[in-house]
Design a protein around this motif. Structure first.
Motif, PDB file in Angstrom:
ATOM      1  N   ALA A  98       7.143   1.083  -2.702  1.00  0.00           N
ATOM      2  CA  ALA A  98       7.067   0.173  -1.329  1.00  0.00           C
ATOM      3  C   ALA A  98       6.108  -0.999  -1.504  1.00  0.00           C
ATOM      4  CB  ALA A  98       6.899   1.158  -0.414  1.00  0.00           C
ATOM      5  N   ALA A  99       5.071  -1.160  -2.277  1.00  0.00           N
ATOM      6  CA  ALA A  99       3.961  -1.918  -1.783  1.00  0.00           C
ATOM      7  C   ALA A  99       3.554  -2.799  -2.899  1.00  0.00           C
ATOM      8  CB  ALA A  99       2.976  -1.361  -1.095  1.00  0.00           C
ATOM      9  N   CYS A 100       4.114  -2.486  -4.192  1.00  0.00           N
ATOM     10  CA  CYS A 100       3.457  -3.155  -5.499  1.00  0.00           C
ATOM     11  C   CYS A 100       4.448  -3.950  -6.016  1.00  0.00           C
ATOM     12  CB  CYS A 100       3.051  -2.102  -6.327  1.00  0.00           C
ATOM     13  SG  CYS A 100       1.691  -1.086  -5.637  1.00  0.00           S
ATOM     14  N   PRO A 101       4.765  -5.173  -5.304  1.00  0.00           N
ATOM     15  CA  PRO A 101       5.725  -5.921  -6.161  1.00  0.00           C
ATOM     16  C   PRO A 101       5.537  -6.421  -7.486  1.00  0.00           C
ATOM     17  CG  PRO A 101       4.987  -7.170  -4.141  1.00  0.00           C
ATOM     18  CD  PRO A 101       4.457  -5.658  -4.270  1.00  0.00           C
TER      19      PRO A 101
ATOM     20  N   GLN B 151       5.964  -4.106 -10.037  1.00  0.00           N
ATOM     21  CA  GLN B 151       7.546  -3.869 -10.334  1.00  0.00           C
ATOM     22  C   GLN B 151       7.934  -5.084 -11.326  1.00  0.00           C
ATOM     23  OE1 GLN B 151       9.261  -3.118  -6.566  1.00  0.00           O
ATOM     24  NE2 GLN B 151       8.297  -1.222  -6.315  1.00  0.00           N
ATOM     25  N   SER B 152       7.461  -6.100 -10.942  1.00  0.00           N
ATOM     26  CA  SER B 152       7.958  -7.463 -11.790  1.00  0.00           C
ATOM     27  C   SER B 152       7.536  -7.408 -13.049  1.00  0.00           C
ATOM     28  CB  SER B 152       7.528  -8.558 -11.160  1.00  0.00           C
ATOM     29  OG  SER B 152       6.264  -8.925 -11.212  1.00  0.00           O
ATOM     30  N   LEU B 153       6.484  -6.568 -13.631  1.00  0.00           N
ATOM     31  CA  LEU B 153       5.819  -6.439 -15.070  1.00  0.00           C
ATOM     32  C   LEU B 153       6.727  -5.685 -15.755  1.00  0.00           C
ATOM     33  CD1 LEU B 153       2.322  -5.834 -14.083  1.00  0.00           C
ATOM     34  CD2 LEU B 153       3.179  -8.046 -15.126  1.00  0.00           C
ATOM     35  N   ASN B 154       6.664  -6.059 -17.205  1.00  0.00           N
ATOM     36  CA  ASN B 154       7.548  -4.981 -18.088  1.00  0.00           C
ATOM     37  C   ASN B 154       6.892  -3.838 -18.004  1.00  0.00           C
ATOM     38  OD1 ASN B 154       8.580  -4.163 -20.338  1.00  0.00           O
ATOM     39  ND2 ASN B 154       8.095  -5.563 -21.708  1.00  0.00           N
TER      40      ASN B 154
ATOM     41  N   ALA C 131      -7.304   0.175  -9.622  1.00  0.00           N
ATOM     42  CA  ALA C 131      -6.240  -0.378 -10.748  1.00  0.00           C
ATOM     43  C   ALA C 131      -5.124  -1.120  -9.872  1.00  0.00           C
ATOM     44  CB  ALA C 131      -5.944   0.373 -11.660  1.00  0.00           C
ATOM     45  N   LEU C 132      -4.553  -0.349  -8.887  1.00  0.00           N
ATOM     46  CA  LEU C 132      -3.429  -0.929  -7.849  1.00  0.00           C
ATOM     47  C   LEU C 132      -4.404  -2.067  -7.430  1.00  0.00           C
ATOM     48  CD1 LEU C 132      -1.490   2.062  -6.840  1.00  0.00           C
ATOM     49  CD2 LEU C 132      -0.768   0.187  -8.401  1.00  0.00           C
ATOM     50  N   LEU C 133      -5.186  -1.795  -6.587  1.00  0.00           N
ATOM     51  CA  LEU C 133      -5.935  -2.906  -5.738  1.00  0.00           C
ATOM     52  C   LEU C 133      -6.196  -4.205  -6.914  1.00  0.00           C
ATOM     53  CD1 LEU C 133      -7.586  -3.787  -3.332  1.00  0.00           C
ATOM     54  CD2 LEU C 133      -9.532  -2.608  -4.250  1.00  0.00           C
TER      55      LEU C 133
ATOM     56  N   GLU D  95      -2.854  -1.563   4.260  1.00  0.00           N
ATOM     57  CA  GLU D  95      -3.280  -2.544   5.541  1.00  0.00           C
ATOM     58  C   GLU D  95      -3.602  -3.894   5.011  1.00  0.00           C
ATOM     59  OE1 GLU D  95      -2.886  -1.603   8.522  1.00  0.00           O
ATOM     60  OE2 GLU D  95      -2.289   0.475   8.161  1.00  0.00           O
ATOM     61  N   ALA D  96      -4.377  -4.021   3.884  1.00  0.00           N
ATOM     62  CA  ALA D  96      -4.730  -5.339   3.367  1.00  0.00           C
ATOM     63  C   ALA D  96      -3.609  -6.215   2.906  1.00  0.00           C
ATOM     64  CB  ALA D  96      -5.729  -5.204   2.086  1.00  0.00           C
ATOM     65  N   LEU D  97      -2.453  -5.331   2.286  1.00  0.00           N
ATOM     66  CA  LEU D  97      -1.269  -6.185   1.886  1.00  0.00           C
ATOM     67  C   LEU D  97      -0.442  -6.599   3.122  1.00  0.00           C
ATOM     68  CD1 LEU D  97       0.208  -3.611  -0.915  1.00  0.00           C
ATOM     69  CD2 LEU D  97      -0.237  -6.086  -1.098  1.00  0.00           C
TER      70      LEU D  97
END
Length: 143
Positions: free
Chosen positions: A22-25, A28-31, A55-57, A111-113
């Motif tokens: 839901a929040a990590c475009p 998702q675009s990475l290989n 790491a997600l941040l 929230e930052a996103l």
């Protein structure tokens, strides 16, 4: 998404998968066989939820940093900042709290996103002006 994270008791693989979808475009675009995806899979496999949240941040919001994480009264208080070197009073932080540190980080991340997306879609009222070379001088007449 933030409400789902707030109502969760502890991080799980399903919660992390929901956050990523839901929040990590960028992710998702990475290989899917890339180094970032492999690192996240390794962290999830070992249940290193705090490291995974950090790491997600770093991947999705590279301009944001963890300003502070404080455990008080049975909850973690997490603050994320674009300018952690500034005094707290002048900084515009995103704050979240939860009983679980990784979930507090993820709530602040979401929230930052949300705030980051709002600032991108809102036009600037003041144009950016490039810095000039030389010394600034005051030209006001105070007489």
């Amino acid at each position: 998404l933030a409400e789902m994270l707030r109502s969760s008791g502890a991080p799980t693989s399903e919660i992390i998968a929901e956050v990523i979808s839901a929040a990590c475009p960028r992710l998702q675009s990475l290989n899917q066989s890339g180094a970032a995806a492999a690192k996240l899979l390794r962290l999830a496999g070992s249940s290193a939820w705090t490291d995974l949240a950090m790491a997600l941040l770093a991947l999705e919001l590279p301009g944001w940093k963890m300003r502070r994480a404080i455990y008080e009264d049975g909850a973690w208080f997490c603050s994320l900042s674009k300018h952690p070197e500034m005094p707290v009073e002048l900084d515009d932080t995103v704050d979240a709290h939860h009983g679980s540190l990784p979930l507090a980080i993820l709530i602040a991340f979401v929230e930052a996103l949300r705030g980051n997306a709002a600032s991108i879609s809102t036009p600037r009222l003041v144009p950016r002006i490039a810095a000039t070379q030389g010394l600034p001088a005051c030209c006001d007449n105070f007489a």
